[in-house]
Write an enzyme that holds these catalytic residues in place. Structure first.
Site, PDB file in Angstrom:
ATOM      1  N   ASP A  63       0.810  -1.216   0.000  1.00  0.00           N
ATOM      2  CA  ASP A  63       0.000   0.000   0.000  1.00  0.00           C
ATOM      3  C   ASP A  63       0.844   1.266   0.000  1.00  0.00           C
ATOM      4  O   ASP A  63       2.060   1.226   0.204  1.00  0.00           O
ATOM      5  CB  ASP A  63      -0.967  -0.006   1.199  1.00  0.00           C
ATOM      6  N   ASN A 132      -7.916  -3.206  14.201  1.00  0.00           N
ATOM      7  CA  ASN A 132      -9.267  -3.591  13.778  1.00  0.00           C
ATOM      8  C   ASN A 132      -9.254  -4.806  12.859  1.00  0.00           C
ATOM      9  O   ASN A 132     -10.265  -5.139  12.258  1.00  0.00           O
ATOM     10  CB  ASN A 132      -9.960  -2.408  13.085  1.00  0.00           C
ATOM     11  N   HIS A 134      -7.396  -5.094  10.089  1.00  0.00           N
ATOM     12  CA  HIS A 134      -7.104  -4.840   8.673  1.00  0.00           C
ATOM     13  C   HIS A 134      -5.789  -5.486   8.239  1.00  0.00           C
ATOM     14  O   HIS A 134      -4.873  -5.653   9.038  1.00  0.00           O
ATOM     15  CB  HIS A 134      -7.166  -3.340   8.335  1.00  0.00           C
ATOM     16  N   GLU A 139      -9.693  -2.123   5.266  1.00  0.00           N
ATOM     17  CA  GLU A 139     -10.355  -1.891   6.548  1.00  0.00           C
ATOM     18  C   GLU A 139     -11.562  -2.810   6.700  1.00  0.00           C
ATOM     19  O   GLU A 139     -11.938  -3.514   5.762  1.00  0.00           O
ATOM     20  CB  GLU A 139     -10.811  -0.419   6.623  1.00  0.00           C
TER      21      GLU A 139
HETATM   22  P1  PGA Z   1       1.928  -1.595  12.728  1.00  0.00           P
HETATM   23  O1  PGA Z   1       0.717  -1.607  11.672  1.00  0.00           O
HETATM   24  O2  PGA Z   1       2.909  -2.611  12.207  1.00  0.00           O
HETATM   25  O3  PGA Z   1       2.488  -0.218  12.672  1.00  0.00           O
HETATM   26  O4  PGA Z   1       1.351  -1.974  14.030  1.00  0.00           O
HETATM   27  C1  PGA Z   1       0.222  -2.807  11.190  1.00  0.00           C
HETATM   28  C2  PGA Z   1      -0.938  -2.525  10.259  1.00  0.00           C
HETATM   29  O5  PGA Z   1      -1.671  -1.553  10.481  1.00  0.00           O
HETATM   30  O6  PGA Z   1      -1.131  -3.311   9.323  1.00  0.00           O
END
Ligand code: PGA
Length: 256
Positions: A63, A132, A134, A139
């Protein structure tokens, strides 16, 4: 799904690094799906230390934020070059990250999908998980069949990522993300999760129903999905002892 619980993020990362290094050595022209965020940072540092040969490796990132330039310090382009690419001998032409400045976003997303297919598909897709559930920036309620496309971040994800931007207002509202359908086509998925704040999302993904309310739960339908998590991220699982038992009793040839 294979669930590997390790005492610390360091121990978990070491296993992930061995797995990816093994793939790179076995298949020097492998196609890797890469992720950003704080979770894989340590992994990239370990991969750099292993001094692997990246000359034939192709990478596709999950992404990128929409509306910020690749040079922006918080762009995922910057993150990847800073944490990994500039330290290894990867060929620039083999590095692919969604274009957050694309004039025609749908066309750019379609081209990204075509490029993945032309590369022969992704051998191993690295994933983090949001609080959450994702994966990528898919999302909650993202179509489980979705492809690379624009998404609007939830207020929670913008809050979670504010730490990188200095303030919540500075976090872009939109991103381009590979879809859940795109991720599911990878031949192997490797999800890392560390810390207490990921525990609920991990438990729901592993032991809850497959639901777009926890996009990572779709990995239950993947034929080769491995989760490597620390004790804190494992703390809400119902069957942690079973996962430990399975890992400790792996046949020799299957050990990571
Ligand atoms: P993080 O994010 O590694 O910064 O915890 C993971 C994500 O949101 O996929």
């Amino acid at each position: 799904m294979e669930i590997i619980i390790q005492p610390t993020p360091e121990a978990a990362t070491a296993i992930a690094a061995r797995l990816i290094a093994g793939l790179i050595r076995e298949k020097p022209a492998a196609v890797l799906g890469l992720a950003t965020g704080s979770t894989p940072e340590r992994l990239y540092a370990q991969l750099v230390d292993l001094k692997l040969d990246w000359t034939k490796i192709t990478t596709f990132n999950l992404d990128e934020y929409v509306g910020i330039s690749p040079q922006h310090p918080q762009s995922y382009h910057s993150f990847m070059w800073e944490k990994l690419f500039r330290h290894v001998n990867v060929a620039i032409k083999n590095v692919n990250i969604p274009d957050g400045l694309a004039k025609n976003v749908p066309a750019s997303c379609e081209a990204y999908e075509r490029k993945i297919a032309a590369a022969g598909g992704i051998d191993l897709q690295l994933l983090g998980i949001g609080t959450n559930g994702h994966i990528g920036f898919n999302e909650q309620t993202s179509s489980l069949a979705s492809r690379t496309r624009i998404k609007t971040l939830t207020p929670q994800t913008r809050k979670d990522n504010a730490r990188f931007f200095g303030s919540e207002e500075a976090v872009p509202h939109h991103v381009i993300t590979m879809g859940i359908g795109s991720i599911m086509e990878a031949r192997q998925c490797l999800l890392l999760a560390f810390g207490k704040k990921k525990a609920r999302a991990v438990a729901e993904a592993v032991e809850g129903p497959v639901t777009a309310m926890n996009p990572a739960s779709v990995l239950q339908l993947h034929k080769k999905a491995t989760l490597i998590i620390d004790e804190e991220a494992a703390s809400e699982l119902k069957l942690p002892d079973y996962y430990r038992w399975v890992y400790d009793n792996k046949p020799e040839w299957q050990k990571l």
